[in-house]
Scaffold this motif. Sequence first.
Motif, PDB file in Angstrom:
ATOM      1  N   ALA A  10      -7.853  22.342 -49.304  1.00  0.00           N
ATOM      2  CA  ALA A  10      -7.506  20.911 -49.196  1.00  0.00           C
ATOM      3  C   ALA A  10      -6.223  20.653 -48.420  1.00  0.00           C
ATOM      4  N   THR A  11      -5.411  21.692 -48.188  1.00  0.00           N
ATOM      5  CA  THR A  11      -4.220  21.469 -47.357  1.00  0.00           C
ATOM      6  C   THR A  11      -4.535  21.706 -45.878  1.00  0.00           C
ATOM      7  N   GLY A  12      -5.763  22.119 -45.573  1.00  0.00           N
ATOM      8  CA  GLY A  12      -6.130  22.422 -44.187  1.00  0.00           C
ATOM      9  C   GLY A  12      -6.539  21.177 -43.413  1.00  0.00           C
ATOM     10  N   THR A  13      -6.905  21.392 -42.157  1.00  0.00           N
ATOM     11  CA  THR A  13      -7.185  20.274 -41.247  1.00  0.00           C
ATOM     12  C   THR A  13      -8.347  19.414 -41.751  1.00  0.00           C
ATOM     13  N   VAL A  14      -9.443  20.040 -42.104  1.00  0.00           N
ATOM     14  CA  VAL A  14     -10.620  19.268 -42.544  1.00  0.00           C
ATOM     15  C   VAL A  14     -10.471  18.845 -44.010  1.00  0.00           C
ATOM     16  N   GLY A  15      -9.971  19.759 -44.841  1.00  0.00           N
ATOM     17  CA  GLY A  15      -9.865  19.476 -46.280  1.00  0.00           C
ATOM     18  C   GLY A  15      -8.972  18.270 -46.545  1.00  0.00           C
ATOM     19  N   LEU A  33      -5.903  23.761 -53.851  1.00  0.00           N
ATOM     20  CA  LEU A  33      -4.927  24.257 -52.897  1.00  0.00           C
ATOM     21  C   LEU A  33      -4.222  25.505 -53.399  1.00  0.00           C
ATOM     22  N   ARG A  34      -3.799  26.288 -52.404  1.00  0.00           N
ATOM     23  CA  ARG A  34      -3.107  27.541 -52.740  1.00  0.00           C
ATOM     24  C   ARG A  34      -1.647  27.253 -53.060  1.00  0.00           C
ATOM     25  N   SER A  35      -1.084  26.278 -52.340  1.00  0.00           N
ATOM     26  CA  SER A  35       0.324  25.963 -52.546  1.00  0.00           C
ATOM     27  C   SER A  35       0.445  24.526 -53.039  1.00  0.00           C
ATOM     28  N   VAL A  37       3.023  22.917 -53.644  1.00  0.00           N
ATOM     29  CA  VAL A  37       4.091  22.220 -52.907  1.00  0.00           C
ATOM     30  C   VAL A  37       3.502  21.550 -51.663  1.00  0.00           C
ATOM     31  N   LYS A  38       2.637  22.309 -50.942  1.00  0.00           N
ATOM     32  CA  LYS A  38       2.018  21.757 -49.727  1.00  0.00           C
ATOM     33  C   LYS A  38       1.131  20.557 -50.034  1.00  0.00           C
ATOM     34  N   GLY A  39       0.690  20.446 -51.302  1.00  0.00           N
ATOM     35  CA  GLY A  39      -0.251  19.385 -51.662  1.00  0.00           C
ATOM     36  C   GLY A  39       0.408  18.129 -52.189  1.00  0.00           C
ATOM     37  N   GLU A  52      -4.811  24.565 -58.514  1.00  0.00           N
ATOM     38  CA  GLU A  52      -4.508  25.745 -57.714  1.00  0.00           C
ATOM     39  C   GLU A  52      -5.780  26.561 -57.483  1.00  0.00           C
ATOM     40  N   ILE A  53      -5.993  26.952 -56.228  1.00  0.00           N
ATOM     41  CA  ILE A  53      -7.090  27.883 -55.911  1.00  0.00           C
ATOM     42  C   ILE A  53      -6.509  28.953 -55.007  1.00  0.00           C
ATOM     43  N   ASP A  54      -6.587  30.202 -55.475  1.00  0.00           N
ATOM     44  CA  ASP A  54      -6.196  31.318 -54.608  1.00  0.00           C
ATOM     45  C   ASP A  54      -7.383  32.267 -54.591  1.00  0.00           C
ATOM     46  N   PHE A  55      -7.977  32.430 -53.388  1.00  0.00           N
ATOM     47  CA  PHE A  55      -9.197  33.242 -53.300  1.00  0.00           C
ATOM     48  C   PHE A  55      -8.967  34.667 -53.796  1.00  0.00           C
ATOM     49  N   SER A  56      -7.717  35.120 -53.805  1.00  0.00           N
ATOM     50  CA  SER A  56      -7.461  36.485 -54.273  1.00  0.00           C
ATOM     51  C   SER A  56      -7.268  36.537 -55.798  1.00  0.00           C
ATOM     52  N   ILE A  74     -14.545  25.038 -48.094  1.00  0.00           N
ATOM     53  CA  ILE A  74     -13.890  25.300 -46.810  1.00  0.00           C
ATOM     54  C   ILE A  74     -13.117  26.601 -46.947  1.00  0.00           C
ATOM     55  N   THR A  75     -13.383  27.518 -46.032  1.00  0.00           N
ATOM     56  CA  THR A  75     -12.621  28.771 -45.998  1.00  0.00           C
ATOM     57  C   THR A  75     -11.897  28.833 -44.651  1.00  0.00           C
ATOM     58  N   PRO A  76     -10.806  29.596 -44.569  1.00  0.00           N
ATOM     59  CA  PRO A  76     -10.039  29.625 -43.313  1.00  0.00           C
ATOM     60  C   PRO A  76     -10.701  30.515 -42.265  1.00  0.00           C
ATOM     61  N   TRP A 119     -20.520  35.277 -38.758  1.00  0.00           N
ATOM     62  CA  TRP A 119     -19.848  35.215 -40.070  1.00  0.00           C
ATOM     63  C   TRP A 119     -20.323  33.973 -40.830  1.00  0.00           C
ATOM     64  N   HIS A 120     -20.353  32.844 -40.125  1.00  0.00           N
ATOM     65  CA  HIS A 120     -20.764  31.619 -40.819  1.00  0.00           C
ATOM     66  C   HIS A 120     -22.223  31.710 -41.268  1.00  0.00           C
ATOM     67  N   ARG A 121     -23.069  32.285 -40.411  1.00  0.00           N
ATOM     68  CA  ARG A 121     -24.502  32.359 -40.780  1.00  0.00           C
ATOM     69  C   ARG A 121     -24.684  33.242 -42.021  1.00  0.00           C
ATOM     70  N   SER A 141     -15.976  22.178 -31.720  1.00  0.00           N
ATOM     71  CA  SER A 141     -14.516  22.368 -31.728  1.00  0.00           C
ATOM     72  C   SER A 141     -13.807  21.070 -32.078  1.00  0.00           C
ATOM     73  N   PHE A 142     -12.722  21.212 -32.843  1.00  0.00           N
ATOM     74  CA  PHE A 142     -12.012  20.034 -33.333  1.00  0.00           C
ATOM     75  C   PHE A 142     -11.087  19.462 -32.248  1.00  0.00           C
ATOM     76  N   MET A 143     -11.039  18.140 -32.120  1.00  0.00           N
ATOM     77  CA  MET A 143     -10.026  17.495 -31.271  1.00  0.00           C
ATOM     78  C   MET A 143      -8.636  17.868 -31.771  1.00  0.00           C
ATOM     79  N   GLN A 144      -8.492  17.985 -33.094  1.00  0.00           N
ATOM     80  CA  GLN A 144      -7.178  18.262 -33.687  1.00  0.00           C
ATOM     81  C   GLN A 144      -6.664  19.646 -33.300  1.00  0.00           C
ATOM     82  N   ASN A 145      -7.510  20.527 -32.687  1.00  0.00           N
ATOM     83  CA  ASN A 145      -6.984  21.806 -32.177  1.00  0.00           C
ATOM     84  C   ASN A 145      -5.896  21.544 -31.131  1.00  0.00           C
ATOM     85  N   PHE A 146      -6.008  20.410 -30.420  1.00  0.00           N
ATOM     86  CA  PHE A 146      -4.985  20.112 -29.402  1.00  0.00           C
ATOM     87  C   PHE A 146      -3.638  19.816 -30.063  1.00  0.00           C
TER      88      PHE A 146
HETATM   89  N1  LIG Z   1     -11.005  24.670 -35.437  1.00  0.00           N
HETATM   90  C1  LIG Z   1     -12.203  24.418 -34.950  1.00  0.00           C
HETATM   91  O1  LIG Z   1     -12.360  23.916 -33.827  1.00  0.00           O
HETATM   92  C2  LIG Z   1     -13.423  24.705 -35.799  1.00  0.00           C
HETATM   93  C3  LIG Z   1     -14.679  24.318 -35.322  1.00  0.00           C
HETATM   94  C4  LIG Z   1     -15.815  24.543 -36.115  1.00  0.00           C
HETATM   95  C5  LIG Z   1     -15.670  25.151 -37.364  1.00  0.00           C
HETATM   96  N2  LIG Z   1     -14.439  25.520 -37.794  1.00  0.00           N
HETATM   97  C6  LIG Z   1     -14.329  26.177 -39.126  1.00  0.00           C
HETATM   98  O2  LIG Z   1     -13.438  25.426 -39.947  1.00  0.00           O
HETATM   99  C7  LIG Z   1     -12.917  26.311 -40.969  1.00  0.00           C
HETATM  100  C8  LIG Z   1     -11.440  26.108 -41.077  1.00  0.00           C
HETATM  101  O3  LIG Z   1     -11.200  24.768 -41.467  1.00  0.00           O
HETATM  102  P1  LIG Z   1      -9.764  24.112 -41.233  1.00  0.00           P
HETATM  103  O4  LIG Z   1      -9.434  24.156 -39.779  1.00  0.00           O
HETATM  104  O5  LIG Z   1      -9.732  22.821 -41.947  1.00  0.00           O
HETATM  105  O6  LIG Z   1      -8.846  25.180 -41.956  1.00  0.00           O
HETATM  106  P2  LIG Z   1      -7.278  25.345 -41.889  1.00  0.00           P
HETATM  107  O7  LIG Z   1      -6.619  24.112 -41.397  1.00  0.00           O
HETATM  108  O8  LIG Z   1      -6.962  26.643 -41.233  1.00  0.00           O
HETATM  109  O9  LIG Z   1      -6.953  25.472 -43.444  1.00  0.00           O
HETATM  110  C9  LIG Z   1      -7.420  26.537 -44.223  1.00  0.00           C
HETATM  111  C10 LIG Z   1      -7.277  26.182 -45.686  1.00  0.00           C
HETATM  112  O10 LIG Z   1      -7.653  27.332 -46.466  1.00  0.00           O
HETATM  113  C11 LIG Z   1      -6.582  27.630 -47.370  1.00  0.00           C
HETATM  114  N3  LIG Z   1      -6.524  29.062 -47.641  1.00  0.00           N
HETATM  115  C12 LIG Z   1      -6.315  30.062 -46.750  1.00  0.00           C
HETATM  116  N4  LIG Z   1      -6.315  31.254 -47.389  1.00  0.00           N
HETATM  117  C13 LIG Z   1      -6.502  30.982 -48.712  1.00  0.00           C
HETATM  118  C14 LIG Z   1      -6.570  31.784 -49.888  1.00  0.00           C
HETATM  119  N5  LIG Z   1      -6.461  33.116 -49.848  1.00  0.00           N
HETATM  120  N6  LIG Z   1      -6.764  31.162 -51.077  1.00  0.00           N
HETATM  121  C15 LIG Z   1      -6.884  29.821 -51.140  1.00  0.00           C
HETATM  122  N7  LIG Z   1      -6.827  28.994 -50.059  1.00  0.00           N
HETATM  123  C16 LIG Z   1      -6.628  29.581 -48.871  1.00  0.00           C
HETATM  124  C17 LIG Z   1      -5.337  27.151 -46.647  1.00  0.00           C
HETATM  125  O11 LIG Z   1      -4.282  27.019 -47.562  1.00  0.00           O
HETATM  126  P3  LIG Z   1      -2.752  27.043 -47.081  1.00  0.00           P
HETATM  127  O12 LIG Z   1      -2.487  25.671 -46.526  1.00  0.00           O
HETATM  128  O13 LIG Z   1      -1.987  27.328 -48.309  1.00  0.00           O
HETATM  129  O14 LIG Z   1      -2.638  28.118 -46.037  1.00  0.00           O
HETATM  130  C18 LIG Z   1      -5.837  25.831 -46.072  1.00  0.00           C
HETATM  131  O15 LIG Z   1      -5.875  24.832 -47.057  1.00  0.00           O
HETATM  132  C19 LIG Z   1     -13.278  27.736 -40.534  1.00  0.00           C
HETATM  133  O16 LIG Z   1     -14.386  28.148 -41.295  1.00  0.00           O
HETATM  134  C20 LIG Z   1     -13.674  27.552 -39.067  1.00  0.00           C
HETATM  135  O17 LIG Z   1     -14.583  28.546 -38.613  1.00  0.00           O
HETATM  136  C21 LIG Z   1     -13.308  25.313 -37.055  1.00  0.00           C
END
Ligand SMILES: NC(=O)c1ccc[n+]([C@@H]2O[C@H](COP(=O)([O-])OP(=O)(O)OC[C@H]3O[C@@H](n4cnc5c(N)ncnc54)[C@H](OP(=O)(O)O)[C@@H]3O)[C@@H](O)[C@H]2O)c1
Length: 289
Positions: A10-15, A33-35, A37-39, A52-56, A74-76, A119-121, A141-146
């Motif tokens: 949830a602290t990530g771009t899409v979440g 969220l893992r952190s 504070v970030k949330g 709190e969610i920590d995949f580990s 959503i996974t990173p 990996w996704h499949r 691809s995300f516009m927000q990558n820019f």
């Molecule tokens: N970027 C693109 O153009 C694009 C296009 C198509 C698909 N995608 C897919 O989108 C996904 C990534 O989404 P996003 O860009 O929104 O992600 P992101 O901004 O990189 O954020 C990843 C999220 O996962 C959390 N996270 C990372 N490791 C963790 C762990 N061990 N335990 C718990 N949480 C953890 C992060 O927490 P922290 O904030 O604490 O690090 C963060 O909230 C990927 O599957 C990617 O393949 C991306």
Amino acid sequence: MEKRILVTGATGTVGNETVKALSAMGAHVRAGLRSVVKGENLKRLPGVEVVEIDFSRPATLTAAFTGIDTSFLITPFDEHQVEMAKQLIDAAQKAGVRHVVRLSASGAEAEPGIQLGRWHREAEQYLEAAHLHYTHLRPTSFMQNFVNQHAQSIQEENAFYLPLGNGRVTYIDVRDIAAVAASILLHPEGHDGMAYTLTGAEALSGDEVASALSQATGRAISYVDVPEEAARNAMQQHQLPAWMIDSLLELNGICKANYASGTTDTVQEITGRPPHTFADFAETYKACF
Ligand SMILES: NC(=O)c1ccc[n+]([C@@H]2O[C@H](COP(=O)([O-])OP(=O)(O)OC[C@H]3O[C@@H](n4cnc5c(N)ncnc54)[C@H](OP(=O)(O)O)[C@@H]3O)[C@@H](O)[C@H]2O)c1
């Protein structure tokens, strides 16, 4: 009864955008969220609780999924993303979650495809085999990558560097992914077993992206097409791991060959409004550049 929704990453771009969209729609949402504070910004939104969610740390997953009806997984971008996704799917199933929406990527279904798609499949197939209702979201691809990857060079040099040649890409605004996800999470009926490729409405070349950024900022911003080896060297200098460099170059290669230039109407069909254009995106985010 009101749905209880969990969003991971949830602290990530899409979440982050998805939690905001759900809150704005009056939903009750748990932001995983893992952190904590970030949330902080999420905690203040109406209807949002953080967990709190920590995949580990599997115990955090059990607690986070308890009492949840629908969840957005959503996974990173990580070389261990398949294991992370499998862990989340197992935890959702164990907790009795009714419907899972999972963030995948466009082209995940292509064979042999590219590493990122494979990996996704693999994660998608694991979800399909689980005893859960599910929907795959496959954005381009995300516009927000820019913002996340190129803002610094745009600010400092009025340029962004990518090995895309004249390839066109139908970038999507993450706010549109969030709107689609929020709609399905709130009303999953009819979306079970579906895979949606989500795109913007227009396929843009690097020069057209540069032109939209120039228009929004009032500065002349250029796209610099770099050879693949130069892109590899730059990423190595930034100490990106080898798996990441290889998979990003592979992704850029298919974009350069125009395999990421198709469009779908899914954003319009699910949200009832057209996707944001790159010009909209550039205008909203111009302060970042
Ligand atoms: N970027 C693109 O153009 C694009 C296009 C198509 C698909 N995608 C897919 O989108 C996904 C990534 O989404 P996003 O860009 O929104 O992600 P992101 O901004 O990189 O954020 C990843 C999220 O996962 C959390 N996270 C990372 N490791 C963790 C762990 N061990 N335990 C718990 N949480 C953890 C992060 O927490 P922290 O904030 O604490 O690090 C963060 O909230 C990927 O599957 C990617 O393949 C991306």
